[in-house]
Design a protein around this motif. Structure first.
Motif, mmCIF file in Angstrom:
data_model
loop_
_atom_site.group_PDB
_atom_site.id
_atom_site.type_symbol
_atom_site.label_atom_id
_atom_site.label_comp_id
_atom_site.label_asym_id
_atom_site.label_seq_id
_atom_site.Cartn_x
_atom_site.Cartn_y
_atom_site.Cartn_z
ATOM 1 N N PHE A 210 48.376 -86.262 -34.458
ATOM 2 C CA PHE A 210 48.908 -86.282 -33.094
ATOM 3 C C PHE A 210 50.072 -87.265 -33.043
ATOM 4 C CE2 PHE A 210 44.326 -85.324 -32.261
ATOM 5 C CZ PHE A 210 44.499 -84.069 -31.701
ATOM 6 N N TYR A 211 51.142 -86.861 -32.380
ATOM 7 C CA TYR A 211 52.284 -87.762 -32.226
ATOM 8 C C TYR A 211 52.393 -88.174 -30.763
ATOM 9 C CZ TYR A 211 56.987 -89.691 -32.363
ATOM 10 O OH TYR A 211 58.067 -90.529 -32.259
ATOM 11 N N GLU B 175 51.561 -76.108 -31.268
ATOM 12 C CA GLU B 175 52.045 -77.383 -31.799
ATOM 13 C C GLU B 175 53.214 -77.958 -31.010
ATOM 14 O OE1 GLU B 175 52.747 -77.384 -35.962
ATOM 15 O OE2 GLU B 175 50.920 -76.312 -36.454
ATOM 16 N N ASN B 176 53.533 -77.392 -29.870
ATOM 17 C CA ASN B 176 54.701 -77.897 -29.146
ATOM 18 C C ASN B 176 54.456 -78.011 -27.643
ATOM 19 O OD1 ASN B 176 54.527 -75.100 -29.064
ATOM 20 N ND2 ASN B 176 56.687 -74.872 -28.579
ATOM 21 N N THR B 177 53.201 -78.236 -27.274
ATOM 22 C CA THR B 177 52.853 -78.441 -25.870
ATOM 23 C C THR B 177 52.176 -79.799 -25.725
ATOM 24 O OG1 THR B 177 52.559 -76.073 -25.505
ATOM 25 C CG2 THR B 177 51.532 -77.545 -23.913
ATOM 26 N N LEU C 229 51.771 -84.710 -28.813
ATOM 27 C CA LEU C 229 52.013 -83.368 -29.330
ATOM 28 C C LEU C 229 51.153 -83.186 -30.574
ATOM 29 C CD1 LEU C 229 55.916 -83.185 -29.133
ATOM 30 C CD2 LEU C 229 54.320 -81.873 -27.734
ATOM 31 N N ILE C 230 50.647 -81.976 -30.784
ATOM 32 C CA ILE C 230 49.959 -81.671 -32.039
ATOM 33 C C ILE C 230 51.055 -81.533 -33.087
ATOM 34 C CG2 ILE C 230 48.450 -80.071 -33.257
ATOM 35 C CD1 ILE C 230 47.353 -79.225 -30.514
ATOM 36 N N TYR C 231 51.187 -82.553 -33.920
ATOM 37 C CA TYR C 231 52.331 -82.625 -34.835
ATOM 38 C C TYR C 231 52.092 -81.865 -36.133
ATOM 39 C CZ TYR C 231 56.353 -84.670 -37.199
ATOM 40 O OH TYR C 231 57.535 -84.845 -37.866
#
Length: 230
Positions: free
Chosen positions: A90-91, A56-58, A72-74
């Protein structure tokens, strides 16, 4: 290398998304500051592969109509029983926009306090909140357990690796501790059979004593009774 994930715009919502999932797709939302929200669907298998690799942070590129959207996968919603993906957020960020998010903490190595002195690891945190530009977001932060050489020692947030990001948690917060093993004292085991046997023996002894006392009293009474005269 940035991962690419293909998505399509969708026009089904609510309960209709159940049919979408049955066909092997997952509904998703893409949003960000200053952009229009997009309702999407994407292959469950392709997303699972990307999610396992990116987390969730790539940063990944969601490809929509051939155009890349760095995101980012939010947030990932799953069914609590089956684990099936229900919805994905997604953000989409700007390159100059700092983002606040949780980064996993990965524990590596072995603590001598555990191996040599019988301590147990008490992990107080498994992720930490940071603020960073998208390009500077770490995939995870490592904690080397080899620094825990004695019982009672801890690793704190201030000991976490530094980088081009700000950790938003107090430096004195404990991450992991080599704790002493607390051994509970066992209650003494009472042998009930012996206890009952003891009671039975004591009862028999009491009976014998009472019988002797009774016999002695009767003998005494006979000796003191006056004889009848003719």
């Amino acid at each position: 290398m940035t991962l690419n994930l293909t998505a399509q715009k969708r026009d089904v919502f609510g309960k209709q998304t159940k049919q979408l999932r049955k066909k092997g797709f997952v509904p998703a939302e893409l949003y960000g500051r200053g952009i229009q929200n997009l309702h999407l669907s994407l292959s469950r298998q392709e997303f699972l592969k990307a999610f396992r690799e990116a987390g969730e942070n790539t940063i990944i590129n969601v490809m929509i109509d051939g155009k890349p959207h760095p995101v980012l996968i939010y947030d990932v919603q799953r069914d609590s029983i089956s684990g099936e993906f229900l919805n994905i957020d997604f953000y989409q960020f700007r390159a100059d926009e700092e983002i606040e998010l949780q980064v996993p903490i990965v524990f590596i190595g072995e603590a001598p306090a555990v191996k040599e002195k019988g301590a147990v690891l008490t992990k107080a945190m498994d992720q930490v909140e940071i603020r960073a530009l998208p390009a500077d977001i770490p995939h995870h932060l490592e904690v080397n357990l080899s620094v825990l050489t004695d019982i009672g020692q801890s690793v704190y947030v201030k000991d976490l690796p530094s980088g081009k990001f700000e950790i938003l948690v107090s430096p004195g917060t404990v991450v992991v501790t080599a704790s002493e093993v607390k051994v509970e004292e066992e209650a003494p085991v009472i042998d009930e059979s012996a206890q009952i046997e003891g009671v039975a023996v004591e009862t028999e002894e009491k009976k014998a004593e009472r019988a002797q006392e009774k016999e002695a009293k009767e003998s005494s009474s006979e000796g003191s009774t006056p004889k009848a005269t003719k």
